[in-house]
Design a protein around this motif. Structure first.
Motif, mmCIF file in Angstrom:
data_model
loop_
_atom_site.group_PDB
_atom_site.id
_atom_site.type_symbol
_atom_site.label_atom_id
_atom_site.label_comp_id
_atom_site.label_asym_id
_atom_site.label_seq_id
_atom_site.Cartn_x
_atom_site.Cartn_y
_atom_site.Cartn_z
ATOM 1 N N LEU A 49 0.824 -1.210 0.000
ATOM 2 C CA LEU A 49 0.000 0.000 0.000
ATOM 3 C C LEU A 49 0.859 1.261 0.000
ATOM 4 O O LEU A 49 0.505 2.259 -0.639
ATOM 5 N N ARG A 50 1.989 1.236 0.698
ATOM 6 C CA ARG A 50 2.904 2.387 0.670
ATOM 7 C C ARG A 50 3.426 2.615 -0.744
ATOM 8 O O ARG A 50 3.541 3.757 -1.200
ATOM 9 N N GLN A 51 3.777 1.527 -1.418
ATOM 10 C CA GLN A 51 4.253 1.651 -2.796
ATOM 11 C C GLN A 51 3.156 2.196 -3.708
ATOM 12 O O GLN A 51 3.428 2.968 -4.626
ATOM 13 N N PHE A 52 1.921 1.805 -3.453
ATOM 14 C CA PHE A 52 0.791 2.345 -4.204
ATOM 15 C C PHE A 52 0.664 3.848 -3.963
ATOM 16 O O PHE A 52 0.421 4.622 -4.894
ATOM 17 N N LEU A 54 3.024 5.905 -3.293
ATOM 18 C CA LEU A 54 4.155 6.599 -3.912
ATOM 19 C C LEU A 54 4.147 6.533 -5.436
ATOM 20 O O LEU A 54 4.956 7.189 -6.077
ATOM 21 N N ALA A 55 3.266 5.753 -6.013
ATOM 22 C CA ALA A 55 3.184 5.618 -7.467
ATOM 23 C C ALA A 55 2.314 6.740 -8.025
ATOM 24 O O ALA A 55 1.089 6.710 -7.908
ATOM 25 N N TRP A 56 2.925 7.713 -8.646
ATOM 26 C CA TRP A 56 2.191 8.886 -9.125
ATOM 27 C C TRP A 56 1.375 8.623 -10.378
ATOM 28 O O TRP A 56 0.546 9.434 -10.760
ATOM 29 N N GLU A 57 1.585 7.481 -11.035
ATOM 30 C CA GLU A 57 0.807 7.223 -12.245
ATOM 31 C C GLU A 57 -0.677 7.019 -11.968
ATOM 32 O O GLU A 57 -1.484 7.023 -12.885
ATOM 33 N N TYR A 58 -1.053 6.848 -10.689
ATOM 34 C CA TYR A 58 -2.465 6.677 -10.329
ATOM 35 C C TYR A 58 -3.077 7.968 -9.789
ATOM 36 O O TYR A 58 -4.177 7.952 -9.259
ATOM 37 N N GLY A 59 -2.386 9.069 -9.910
ATOM 38 C CA GLY A 59 -2.895 10.355 -9.465
ATOM 39 C C GLY A 59 -2.528 10.660 -8.022
ATOM 40 O O GLY A 59 -1.981 9.827 -7.313
ATOM 41 N N PRO A 60 -2.834 11.871 -7.576
ATOM 42 C CA PRO A 60 -2.490 12.270 -6.214
ATOM 43 C C PRO A 60 -3.269 11.474 -5.167
ATOM 44 O O PRO A 60 -4.373 11.003 -5.421
ATOM 45 N N TRP A 102 0.125 10.129 3.693
ATOM 46 C CA TRP A 102 0.103 11.569 3.945
ATOM 47 C C TRP A 102 -1.123 12.040 4.713
ATOM 48 O O TRP A 102 -1.328 13.232 4.877
ATOM 49 N N HIS A 103 -1.947 11.142 5.214
ATOM 50 C CA HIS A 103 -3.210 11.579 5.841
ATOM 51 C C HIS A 103 -2.999 12.359 7.138
ATOM 52 O O HIS A 103 -3.873 13.115 7.535
ATOM 53 N N LEU A 104 -1.873 12.231 7.790
ATOM 54 C CA LEU A 104 -1.624 12.961 9.029
ATOM 55 C C LEU A 104 -1.100 14.374 8.776
ATOM 56 O O LEU A 104 -1.031 15.187 9.691
ATOM 57 N N TYR A 105 -0.731 14.667 7.542
ATOM 58 C CA TYR A 105 -0.190 15.984 7.216
ATOM 59 C C TYR A 105 -1.302 16.874 6.689
ATOM 60 O O TYR A 105 -2.073 16.457 5.821
#
Length: 107
Positions: A49-52, A54-60, A102-105
């Motif tokens: 899930l972390r790799q998912f 970080l993969a920008w090809e799926y959008g922000p 990034w949900h905590l930021y």
């Protein structure tokens, strides 16, 4: 005028020791404890899930859950990994699995 002075003129020259045998400066040391075979199943799923995230090809991934991001990418024809969808469906209430890195930021 004499010779131009450098800041290194004020400090003694210290020779560094050689590293352990078989280790060269250009090589990176293997990370301790990062062998994928030694990870538990849950840790392996979280790493997927972390790799998912970080993969920008799926959008922000900020501001939405991983499931929302997966569905958005699927609707846009980006072919997100099915393994990610399966992991998200098996842990529907666990925030470690549902929210991105990034949900905590704040946005």
């Amino acid at each position: 005028m004499g010779r131009k002075r450098f800041i290194t003129d004020s400090y003694p020259v210290v020779k560094k020791r050689e590293g352990p045998p078989g280790h060269s400066k250009g090589e990176l040391a293997p990370e301790l404890g990062k062998d994928t075979q030694s990870l538990s199943q849950e840790e392996a799923k979280l790493e997927l899930l972390r790799q998912f995230d970080l993969a920008w090809e799926y959008g922000p991934c900020t501001g939405i859950t991983r499931m929302q991001r997966w569905h958005r990418a699927d609707q846009m024809g980006l072919k997100p990994p099915l393994e990610v969808h399966q992991v998200l469906k098996t842990h529907p209430e666990d925030p470690r699995f549902q929210f991105s890195l990034w949900h905590l930021y704040p946005l």
